[in-house]
Design a protein around this motif. Structure first.
Motif, PDB file in Angstrom:
ATOM      1  N   GLN A 128       0.322 -13.432   6.879  1.00  0.00           N
ATOM      2  CA  GLN A 128       1.031 -13.353   5.605  1.00  0.00           C
ATOM      3  C   GLN A 128       1.986 -12.152   5.577  1.00  0.00           C
ATOM      4  O   GLN A 128       3.124 -12.267   5.114  1.00  0.00           O
ATOM      5  CB  GLN A 128       0.029 -13.248   4.443  1.00  0.00           C
ATOM      6  N   ALA A 132       5.988 -12.217   5.265  1.00  0.00           N
ATOM      7  CA  ALA A 132       6.613 -11.504   4.140  1.00  0.00           C
ATOM      8  C   ALA A 132       7.638 -10.498   4.637  1.00  0.00           C
ATOM      9  O   ALA A 132       8.696 -10.290   4.003  1.00  0.00           O
ATOM     10  CB  ALA A 132       5.535 -10.817   3.306  1.00  0.00           C
ATOM     11  N   VAL A 181       2.846 -16.941   1.772  1.00  0.00           N
ATOM     12  CA  VAL A 181       2.690 -15.598   1.222  1.00  0.00           C
ATOM     13  C   VAL A 181       1.895 -15.621  -0.085  1.00  0.00           C
ATOM     14  O   VAL A 181       1.107 -14.708  -0.360  1.00  0.00           O
ATOM     15  CB  VAL A 181       4.073 -14.941   1.013  1.00  0.00           C
TER      16      VAL A 181
END
Length: 226
Positions: A128, A132, A181
């Protein structure tokens, strides 16, 4: 005349004597009958009393026997109930504080063949963060090749890291990145195929050659479009 009178007196005397004898016999007979009649109620009363006493004794004995039988039956039932319902010990206070690792239900990823949920979650959070940060090199390290990419028209197979990086923007679109995300780890869907992100945009699983290595093996672009 005097002789006749004497004869009549003699007859009269005999009659009186007979009458007296008859009266005496009658009285004796009556007296005897009276005694017999008086005796019968006494005997009957005695017999009745004996019957009543006997019945009373039998009833008392029967009552005692019934009481004893009930007590015996109660004791037997108590013994049977005791066997049927053994005492159950109170739960230990330490049960609620048992380590999560000792409870298989604490591994929500087990059905997907993932035996180390903590390691998987660490990998998922690292993925994640890499997405991001738009760190393509790191993201590429979380892919299990060959990667299958599906869209509404066709399916693509990305064989290696080089091809993945070349098509990164086509694969990790804004919608795919957003789904990954924003995914909460406690809301991940899991089945025997793997761990699903969002509505099926990405699927992760453990590597077949290394059970401690996890990564993305499928991406579905058409799910986002629909």
């Amino acid at each position: 005349m005097p002789k006749k009178h004497e004869s009549d007196n003699h007859k009269m005397s005999r009659r009186l004597s007979l009458t007296a004898i008859l009266l005496t016999l009658t009285f004796v007979a009556l007296t005897g009958c009276g005694q017999d009649n008086n005796a019968e109620p006494s005997d009957a009363g005695s017999s009745t009393s004996m019957i009543e006493n006997s019945a009373g004794g039998n009833q008392s004995s029967s009552a005692q026997n019934d009481k004893a039988a009930k007590e015996s039956e109660s004791a037997e039932n108590s013994g049977t109930d005791a066997k049927k319902s053994p005492s159950v010990p109170a739960p230990s206070k330490d049960t609620s504080s048992a380590p999560a690792a000792s409870n298989t239900s604490q591994n929500p990823f087990e059905v997907a063949g993932i035996q180390d949920p903590k390691a998987f979650l660490n990998t998922f959070k690292a993925l994640q963060k890499a997405v991001a940060d738009n760190d393509k090199e790191k993201v590429a390290n979380f892919i299990l090749y060959p990667l299958r990419v599906n869209d509404s028209e066709k399916s693509l197979t990305i064989p290696n890291k080089k091809d993945f990086l070349a098509k990164y923007d086509q694969i990790f679109t804004d919608a795919i990145r957003e789904a990954l995300v924003n995914q909460k780890t406690d809301e991940l869907f899991v089945n025997y195929q793997g761990v699903m992100v969002g509505s099926g945009e990405l699927w992760l699983r453990r590597a077949t050659d290394n059970p401690k290595h996890f990564g993305v093996f499928s991406i579905n672009l058409e799910t986002v479009a629909n």
